[in-house]
Scaffold this motif. Structure first.
Motif, short mmCIF file in Angstrom:
data_model
loop_
_atom_site.label_atom_id
_atom_site.label_comp_id
_atom_site.label_asym_id
_atom_site.label_seq_id
_atom_site.Cartn_x
_atom_site.Cartn_y
_atom_site.Cartn_z
N ALA A 24 0.82 -1.20 0.00
CA ALA A 24 0.00 0.00 0.00
C ALA A 24 0.86 1.26 0.00
O ALA A 24 0.47 2.28 -0.59
N LYS A 29 -1.51 1.39 -7.51
CA LYS A 29 -2.75 0.68 -7.81
C LYS A 29 -2.50 -0.81 -7.73
O LYS A 29 -1.80 -1.38 -8.56
N PHE A 51 -5.65 -3.30 7.35
CA PHE A 51 -6.16 -1.95 7.12
C PHE A 51 -7.42 -1.62 7.91
O PHE A 51 -8.04 -0.59 7.67
N ALA A 54 -10.59 0.52 8.01
CA ALA A 54 -10.90 0.88 6.62
C ALA A 54 -11.19 -0.37 5.80
O ALA A 54 -10.88 -1.50 6.21
N LYS A 55 -11.78 -0.17 4.64
CA LYS A 55 -12.02 -1.29 3.75
C LYS A 55 -10.71 -1.74 3.10
O LYS A 55 -9.72 -1.00 3.10
N PRO A 57 -7.99 -1.94 0.59
CA PRO A 57 -7.67 -0.95 -0.44
C PRO A 57 -7.30 -1.56 -1.79
O PRO A 57 -6.89 -0.83 -2.70
#
Length: 301
Positions: A24, A29, A51, A54-55, A57
């Motif tokens: 990350a 991407k 993460f 958070a969802k 990534p």
């Protein structure tokens, strides 16, 4: 907590989470290669932990041969909906229709190697600069040559002699335009570790991994599921047997094992006593002595 108080699963989990966070941090991407198999299921759980809150990534990317086990595809869609991730599916059939690759012919025809073209096209289409995979070093001898961060050139090819050092957990993700990386957070895990982690985390898995009655046939000592995707010789008779699958891939090259293991405890006990690796049931690895390495050099997972 001191590392000396951590279980071996805790240490493996921490290492894999560290690798995912490095992905990350270093790449723009990322895609997580997701088939619905046990290794990719573990990757999804590790990404969730890495993460949280958070969802995830990463985009989940599945290269679908069109010859997958129905149970695996159903589970893939179930898990994606459960975790709320984004799933991209690209079809080998589309690559064939577009003339990007040619369907194999004959009794041993398989679409397994054709996945490479579809994968590389998908990485280019979405401009992914890294693809996270569930490969482990204990699977096959060619896998053992690969590092956590595996550099691929502008053609998606892998050079085993051009591996970057990874001393002190320092990962070098620098790349030129058009190049990308494959990253393998489970490199130091074994098949046993994966099963013990699934048990510890109480993860859902496809029913295909548990013993069940299935119509199968025997070819040269490998038990294949009877399916419309495989031609059979006259002497290859379909019969019902209690089997399970240790690894899940294209139906045309993935063999089953006779097994009564219907629970995770029984699977773990069976794996502990096994004298054959899980990929020993994969016909694609037996096409030549260097089958896996040849595929990886061409851009395979």
């Amino acid at each position: 907590m001191s590392q000396y108080n951590l279980s071996h699963l805790d240490q493996l989990e921490a290492e894999s989470i560290f690798v995912m966070r490095e992905v990350a941090a270093q790449f723009e991407k990322a895609a997580l290669l997701f088939s619905g198999g046990k290794d990719s299921i573990v990757l999804v759980r590790l990404a969730q932990k890495a993460f949280h809150p958070a969802k995830i990534p990463f985009t989940l990317l599945h290269v679908d041969t069109g010859h997958n086990f129905p149970e695996t595809i159903e589970f893939r869609d179930f898990l994606v909906n459960k975790v709320g991730a984004r799933l991209v599916v690209r079809l080998v059939q589309d690559s064939i229709d577009q003339g990007r690759c040619v369907e194999e012919k004959g009794i041993n025809a398989s679409r397994n190697t054709l996945q490479t073209v579809t994968l590389l096209d998908a990485l280019a289409e979405f401009q992914f600069d890294v693809a996270i995979g569930g490969a482990r070093r204990d699977e096959e001898k060619a896998r053992a040559k690969e590092r956590f961060f595996s550099h691929r050139d502008e053609f998606g090819q892998w050079d085993p002699k051009n591996q970057r050092p990874e001393l002190w957990n320092l990962f070098n993700g620098r790349k030129a335009h058009g190049e990308h990386f494959r990253v393998f957070p489970l490199s130091n895990w074994t098949e046993m570790d994966v099963w013990q982690y699934i048990q510890r985390e109480r993860l859902d898995i496809p029913s295909i991994y548990f013993a069940h009655e299935r119509e199968v046939f025997d070819r040269n000592g490998t038990i294949y599921a009877a399916s419309p995707f495989m031609q059979r010789l006259p002497e290859e008779k379909v019969e019902k047997r209690i089997v399970r699958f240790r690894t899940v891939g294209d139906m045309t090259c993935t063999g089953a094992v006779d097994s009564p293991a219907a629970t995770l405890d029984e699977i773990i006990a069976e794996v502990a006593a096994a004298r054959k690796t899980e990929r020993g049931t994969r016909a694609d690895d037996r096409r030549s002595e260097t089958a896996m390495e040849d595929r990886k050099k061409a851009g395979y997972f």
